[in-house]
Enzyme design. Structure first.
Site, PDB file in Angstrom:
ATOM      1  N   GLY A  59       0.832  -1.195   0.000  1.00 46.35           N
ATOM      2  CA  GLY A  59       0.000   0.000   0.000  1.00 46.35           C
ATOM      3  C   GLY A  59       0.861   1.237   0.000  1.00 46.35           C
ATOM      4  O   GLY A  59       2.063   1.168   0.262  1.00 46.35           O
ATOM      5  N   CYS A  86       5.286  -6.259   1.476  1.00 48.27           N
ATOM      6  CA  CYS A  86       5.655  -4.848   1.366  1.00 48.27           C
ATOM      7  C   CYS A  86       5.071  -4.040   2.527  1.00 48.27           C
ATOM      8  O   CYS A  86       5.462  -4.243   3.664  1.00 48.27           O
ATOM      9  CB  CYS A  86       5.248  -4.306   0.002  1.00 48.27           C
ATOM     10  SG  CYS A  86       6.045  -2.749  -0.384  1.00 48.27           S
ATOM     11  N   TYR A  87       4.106  -3.147   2.267  1.00 44.25           N
ATOM     12  CA  TYR A  87       3.529  -2.409   3.399  1.00 44.25           C
ATOM     13  C   TYR A  87       3.011  -3.369   4.459  1.00 44.25           C
ATOM     14  O   TYR A  87       3.118  -3.102   5.664  1.00 44.25           O
ATOM     15  CB  TYR A  87       2.387  -1.482   2.935  1.00 44.25           C
ATOM     16  CG  TYR A  87       1.789  -0.711   4.106  1.00 44.25           C
ATOM     17  CD1 TYR A  87       2.355   0.482   4.538  1.00 44.25           C
ATOM     18  CD2 TYR A  87       0.692  -1.227   4.817  1.00 44.25           C
ATOM     19  CE1 TYR A  87       1.855   1.154   5.640  1.00 44.25           C
ATOM     20  CE2 TYR A  87       0.186  -0.557   5.923  1.00 44.25           C
ATOM     21  CZ  TYR A  87       0.766   0.638   6.327  1.00 44.25           C
ATOM     22  OH  TYR A  87       0.277   1.287   7.415  1.00 44.25           O
ATOM     23  N   HIS A 176       7.254  -8.014  -4.067  1.00 45.13           N
ATOM     24  CA  HIS A 176       5.878  -8.388  -4.442  1.00 45.13           C
ATOM     25  C   HIS A 176       5.854  -9.757  -5.137  1.00 45.13           C
ATOM     26  O   HIS A 176       6.120  -9.830  -6.340  1.00 45.13           O
ATOM     27  CB  HIS A 176       5.275  -7.326  -5.364  1.00 45.13           C
ATOM     28  CG  HIS A 176       4.941  -6.063  -4.641  1.00 45.13           C
ATOM     29  ND1 HIS A 176       3.712  -5.823  -4.081  1.00 45.13           N
ATOM     30  CD2 HIS A 176       5.707  -4.994  -4.338  1.00 45.13           C
ATOM     31  CE1 HIS A 176       3.716  -4.645  -3.482  1.00 45.13           C
ATOM     32  NE2 HIS A 176       4.914  -4.111  -3.613  1.00 45.13           N
ATOM     33  N   GLU A 178       3.291 -11.403  -5.915  1.00 42.20           N
ATOM     34  CA  GLU A 178       2.067 -11.574  -6.706  1.00 42.20           C
ATOM     35  C   GLU A 178       2.218 -11.134  -8.158  1.00 42.20           C
ATOM     36  O   GLU A 178       1.369 -11.450  -8.987  1.00 42.20           O
ATOM     37  CB  GLU A 178       0.899 -10.827  -6.039  1.00 42.20           C
ATOM     38  CG  GLU A 178       0.973  -9.297  -6.035  1.00 42.20           C
ATOM     39  CD  GLU A 178       1.773  -8.717  -4.867  1.00 42.20           C
ATOM     40  OE1 GLU A 178       2.731  -9.367  -4.414  1.00 42.20           O
ATOM     41  OE2 GLU A 178       1.456  -7.586  -4.434  1.00 42.20           O
ATOM     42  N   ASP A 234     -20.234 -13.493 -19.689  1.00 44.94           N
ATOM     43  CA  ASP A 234     -20.693 -13.438 -18.296  1.00 44.94           C
ATOM     44  C   ASP A 234     -22.175 -13.796 -18.157  1.00 44.94           C
ATOM     45  O   ASP A 234     -22.546 -14.652 -17.361  1.00 44.94           O
ATOM     46  CB  ASP A 234     -20.445 -12.054 -17.691  1.00 44.94           C
ATOM     47  CG  ASP A 234     -18.986 -11.655 -17.780  1.00 44.94           C
ATOM     48  OD1 ASP A 234     -18.160 -12.551 -18.032  1.00 44.94           O
ATOM     49  OD2 ASP A 234     -18.688 -10.465 -17.628  1.00 44.94           O
ATOM     50  N   LYS A 376     -12.745 -12.782 -14.096  1.00 48.82           N
ATOM     51  CA  LYS A 376     -13.077 -13.083 -15.494  1.00 48.82           C
ATOM     52  C   LYS A 376     -12.519 -14.438 -15.974  1.00 48.82           C
ATOM     53  O   LYS A 376     -13.226 -15.222 -16.590  1.00 48.82           O
ATOM     54  CB  LYS A 376     -12.533 -11.961 -16.379  1.00 48.82           C
ATOM     55  CG  LYS A 376     -12.962 -12.055 -17.815  1.00 48.82           C
ATOM     56  CD  LYS A 376     -14.335 -11.467 -17.990  1.00 48.82           C
ATOM     57  CE  LYS A 376     -14.818 -11.606 -19.418  1.00 48.82           C
ATOM     58  NZ  LYS A 376     -16.141 -11.005 -19.586  1.00 48.82           N
TER      59      LYS A 376
END
Ligand code: XMP
Length: 520
Positions: A59, A86-87, A176, A178, A234, A376
């Site tokens: 963040g 991180c944060y 990070h 991710e 969708d 998605k």
């Protein structure tokens, strides 16, 4: 908010990182259900979800500052395994008795992590003494560890780049894991959920399908259900799932506003009626839509006209059916995630999006939203699970207001027919060149401009067609696609030769921002 219960959930506390959603994606790819909650309501989310592990996101705030966002105490008190990113690492350290300071040596982008010690996070990926690429983005850094922690990885700018307290199963990384720029990051997150939190990877789309069908049955009972099919992935997946759950209690309605692509309505009708045997009503409302749009050139007014009329037509049809108790909507998880707001200010409306919003209140129906927990890609996987053909699942996104927003200026049936023909040729060439899946979205736009040309021995004075193709991950930002000129030349020649009404083709090389993907 979750509509189903998931016994093995990972809670992701969002501190406002741009990439928090990727953490949820990586956890789910490891076969474990995850939900995101903003730090302000993480306490409530923790009580509700009873997660088996928690991940703290990055963040923009500084944990070194007084009053910076905090991890709710309940999370530390619960004893569940924790991964701070991180944060998240910094907040965890600051709250558990360590120290965080602003650093002169800021690290942004690619960095290298030196592995100092064995760690459950690194199992089968990183051995002590080796060095690995990771992606960093931080100004502050941890300068003293809380009791119980040890260093397991360092980088040139972060002496505590990876830390572990095996006793409490608390882990922290300054980088990070991710993002794709940390090539082994997904495996590291999988290690956290499987090895450390002990969660099995049993959250699959097959399991989701069964659970969702059960949940729909429970919600709907013997009620009547309707669904507005748009022809997109969708709404189709939501409809099929509901059909599987409640069969003929569901009726689908496809409003053809006359702004669809070539053969689109017919293909959807064929697929639903013939292949799936789903009761489907097709309404050709193109005259009404085109009449309402007559002479309208303002993009926002066009969008609103279409949105309102859509609701009106759908409402009439629902009444003819004798009403319904439930309305199926293909709402996705990214539409539901509450975003972290530090300012609380409203954001600017760039375009008013068209969906069936407003309908449920007007017709007094409850919503069935079987996809509101899915991203998605997961909807696509679920579509495959339900047997939808690959070419349908992989289709590019198509906007609710359809070709009206690809026809700048006033919309007429004649212009739409020209546009449809050009668009079909362009996409045919893209498919033939094997480029369809590499492109996020490609389409033709018919400009309200006529130019002079020469064909055969005669002068022509016809429309200009613009071609657009972009790459993107989520439609929020986009790059124009770098076709080779030969491809563009081929597509242009075919369009000009085969479509009456177009004598010039141009290619749009605008990215988003500053452009948007659609022209209106
Ligand atoms: P823009 O043009 O805003 O588009 O860069 C981003 C993505 O959203 C799609 N889009 C819409 N989708 N209803 C939709 O369902 C709409 O009103 C709408 N407007 C734009 C667009 O096609 C692109 O994928």
């Amino acid at each position: 908010m979750s509509t189903m219960s998931h016994p093995n959930t990972v809670l992701i506390v969002d501190f406002g990182s741009q990439v928090t959603q990727l953490i949820a994606r990586r956890v789910r790819e490891a076969g474990v259900y995850s939900e995101i909650a903003p730090f302000q309501s993480a306490d409530e989310a923790f009580r509700r979800l009873k997660p088996k592990a928690v991940i703290l996101s990055g963040g923009p705030a500084s944990a070194a500052e007084l009053g910076s966002p905090r991890v709710p105490d309940i999370i530390f008190e619960s004893g569940v395994p924790l991964l701070g990113i991180c944060y998240g690492e910094q907040a965890m350290c600051a709250q558990l008795g360590g120290r965080v300071e602003e650093s002169d040596h800021r690290e942004f982008g690619r960095a290298f992590l030196e592995i100092e010690d064995d760690c459950a996070l690194f199992k089968d990926i990183w051995a002590p003494g080796t060095r690995h690429q990771v992606w960093m983005s931080h100004g502050d850094r941890v300068t003293a560890l809380p009791p119980g922690f040890k260093v397991v990885g360092t980088s040139s700018g972060a002496p505590f780049a990876a830390i572990a307290d095996d006793g409490r199963k608390y882990y922290g990384v300054q980088f990070h894991p991710e993002v794709a720029h940390t090539p082994d990051g997904a495996k590291l997150i999988a290690n956290f959920v499987h090895e450390i939190a002990g969660l099995k990877g049993d959250w699959t789309m097959a399991a989701y399908r069964d659970q969702a069908v059960e949940a729909i049955r429970k919600q709907v009972g013997s009620g009547k259900v309707i669904c507005a099919l748009s022809g997109g992935v969708d709404s189709s997946v939501a409809a099929l799932l509901t059909h599987e759950a409640v069969g003929e209690q569901l009726t689908c309605i496809l409003v053809d506003h006359g702004l669809m692509r070539k053969n689109e309505a017919a293909e959807v009708v064929q697929m639903f009626r013939e292949h799936y045997n789903v009761p489907l009503i097709l309404i050709d409302a193109s005259d009404r839509f085109l009449k309402a749009l007559e002479g309208e050139t303002d993009p926002e007014k066009k969008r609103k006209t279409i949105g309102h009329l859509f609701i009106e037509v759908f409402e009439e049809e629902a009444k003819k059916l004798g009403g319904a108790d439930f309305l199926v909507q293909g709402t996705l998880y990214p539409d539901v995630i509450e975003s972290v707001s530090f300012t609380g200010g409203p954001s600017v409306t760039i375009k008013s999006h068209h969906n069936v919003g407003g309908l449920p209140e007007r017709i007094n129906m409850k919503l069935v939203e079987p996809l509101r927990e899915l991203f998605k890609d997961e909807v696509r996987a679920l579509g495959r699970e339900l047997g939808l053909p690959e070419h349908f699942i992989g289709r590019h996104p198509f906007p609710g207001p359809g070709l009206a927003i690809r026809c700048p200026g006033s919309v007429t049936r004649e212009k739409l027919d020209i546009l449809r023909a050009a668009d079909a040729i362009y996409l045919d060439e893209i498919r033939k060149a094997g480029l369809y899946d590499a492109i996020w979205q490609a389409f033709a736009v018919l400009l309200p401009v006529q130019t002079v040309g020469v064909m055969g021995d005669g002068r022509t004075y016809e429309y200009v067609c613009a071609l657009r193709a972009v790459t993107s991950v989520d439609g929020m930002t986009a790059d124009f696609y770098q076709f080779d000129m030969e491809f563009l030349g081929r597509a242009a020649t075919r369009i000009i030769n085969e479509v009456r009404g177009i004598n010039r083709v141009v290619y749009d090389v605008t990215s988003k921002p500053p452009g948007t993907i659609e022209w209106e």
